[in-house]
Design an enzyme around this catalytic site. Structure first.
Site, PDB file in Angstrom:
ATOM      1  N   CYS A 295      38.031  34.632  34.394  1.00  0.00           N
ATOM      2  CA  CYS A 295      39.027  34.804  35.454  1.00  0.00           C
ATOM      3  C   CYS A 295      38.593  34.199  36.783  1.00  0.00           C
ATOM      4  CB  CYS A 295      39.380  36.284  35.618  1.00  0.00           C
ATOM      5  SG  CYS A 295      38.027  37.339  36.219  1.00  0.00           S
TER       6      CYS A 295
ATOM      7  N   HIS B  52      38.519  41.808  38.008  1.00  0.00           N
ATOM      8  CA  HIS B  52      39.456  40.777  37.560  1.00  0.00           C
ATOM      9  C   HIS B  52      40.155  40.154  38.762  1.00  0.00           C
ATOM     10  CE1 HIS B  52      41.741  38.647  34.518  1.00  0.00           C
ATOM     11  NE2 HIS B  52      42.855  38.929  35.160  1.00  0.00           N
TER      12      HIS B  52
ATOM     13  N   HIS C  74      46.346  33.447  35.515  1.00  0.00           N
ATOM     14  CA  HIS C  74      45.003  34.014  35.371  1.00  0.00           C
ATOM     15  C   HIS C  74      44.479  33.788  33.962  1.00  0.00           C
ATOM     16  CE1 HIS C  74      45.996  38.159  33.378  1.00  0.00           C
ATOM     17  NE2 HIS C  74      46.946  37.300  33.093  1.00  0.00           N
TER      18      HIS C  74
END
Length: 360
Positions: free
Chosen positions: A274, A322, A334
């Site tokens: 990510c 994240h 993402h």
């Protein structure tokens, strides 16, 4: 400088060059976690209740979350190790230059001693007493004073250079210890990542085909409900910022990666995690940002959600494990997790911790 210092400098230099030649750390494959013994049910005792598919989904999600946190720890340790390796090499180069300066000073001192020997072994002051010509005597005094100054300068330079070399050696030793500590952090994080991902995949592999399809649908439904609730709050009515020129470039890069697989620790070009995706997207736009989502949250300027604009980074979960890039209209791009590809998702489909702006 004594031989011990020279030896220490040489050893440190060799270690630093070894770091360069290695191209990165090598780790032994982590041992698989011990297999838990099968539970024994006593005759007549009730069988343990089977978990629902929702409980399995939650456990899988928790395992991937822990893997994401460990990935951040691994990436940060890797980044710090790279910086320390570069610092060690820099110090080793300074040590080599310092040793060369010391050798040069010693050569000049030796040349002066040889010149005195050729003059009969008498010091300049004694030779000057034997001079009959007054002018030569006066000139000789000037040369002696110049020689004394040059000698003092040489001694001062030698002392300073030896002190610098001792400092470089000490600093290199400190950096080496930090490097080794980060290597151990990397190894520990790598082992944890592999264990969590393996445990999650084991749970997924136990599901029948129909159950796995239901699991995926449940995942989508949970994300959809979260996104619907976020949009239902009227948040988009307040978000009307426009992307900056660099933000547009970052978005263009990130969206071009859609469909590429998630891989922990990856920064492209074939796969990403990510924060690897977001950091590389902004690097392509001409701005260097921290490598991990936790460091992005800690170091980048924060903005309110209502002030969010495309190109900003949304940090998720309470541990900042994240990150996704906001692209407008309530959506992010993402890299979700292992087994998934870079994709577009609802910005509110996960628990938002906050928003940061790389180009503020």
């Amino acid at each position: 400088m004594n031989r011990r210092h020279v030896a220490t400098a040489a050893v440190t230099l060799v270690c630093a060059l070894t770091v360069l030649a290695s191209g990165g750390p090598a780790f032994a494959a982590p041992e698989p976690p011990p297999t838990a013994p099968a539970s024994v049910t006593k005759p007549g005792a009730p069988a343990p209740p089977e978990r629902t598919l929702e409980e399995v989904r939650q456990e899988i999600e928790a395992l991937y979350r822990k893997a994401a946190s460990a990935t951040d720890a691994y990436n940060l340790a890797e980044e710090q190790a790279a910086e320390q390796s570069a610092e060690i090499v820099k110090l080793a180069q300074e040590m080599a230059r310092g040793q060369a300066r010391i050798d040069d000073i010693k050569n000049r001192v030796g040349a002066a001693a040889r010149a005195q020997y050729r003059g009969g072994g008498l010091p300049p002051e004694a030779q000057l007493v034997l001079v009959d010509d007054p002018q030569l005597f006066i000139d000789g005094i000037g040369r002696i004073q110049q020689g004394q100054k040059a000698t003092n300068d040489l001694l001062t330079e030698l002392t300073r250079t030896q002190a610098d070399l001792a400092t470089y050696t000490k600093d290199a030793s400190t950096q080496w210890q930090k490097l080794e500590a980060n290597r151990r952090k990397q190894e520990k994080a790598k082992k944890e990542i592999k264990e969590k991902i393996a445990a999650a995949k084991k749970l997924e592999d136990r599901l029948e085909k129909e159950e796995f399809a239901r699991l995926l649908e449940m995942e989508r439904q949970v994300q959809y409900d979260a996104q619907a609730a976020w949009l239902g709050s009227g948040v988009l009515k307040e978000i009307n910022g426009r992307a900056s020129a660099q933000g547009k470039e970052a978005i263009a890069f990130a969206t071009r990666q859609i469909g590429k697989p998630y891989e922990w620790g990856a920064e492209g070009p074939g796969s990403y995690d990510c924060s690897g995706l977001t950091s590389q997207a902004w690097l392509a736009a001409g701005r260097t940002i921290p490598r991990t989502s936790q460091e992005q949250w800690r170091l980048l300027p924060r903005v309110q959600i209502r002030d969010m604009r495309p190109g900003d980074l949304i940090i998720y979960h309470s541990d900042a494990s994240h990150v996704g890039m906001y692209i407008g209209d309530g959506a992010i791009v993402h890299a979700p997790r292992p087994g998934r590809n870079v994709t577009v998702a609802g910005a509110g489909s996960m628990a938002i911790l906050g928003v940061v702006r790389p180009d503020k």
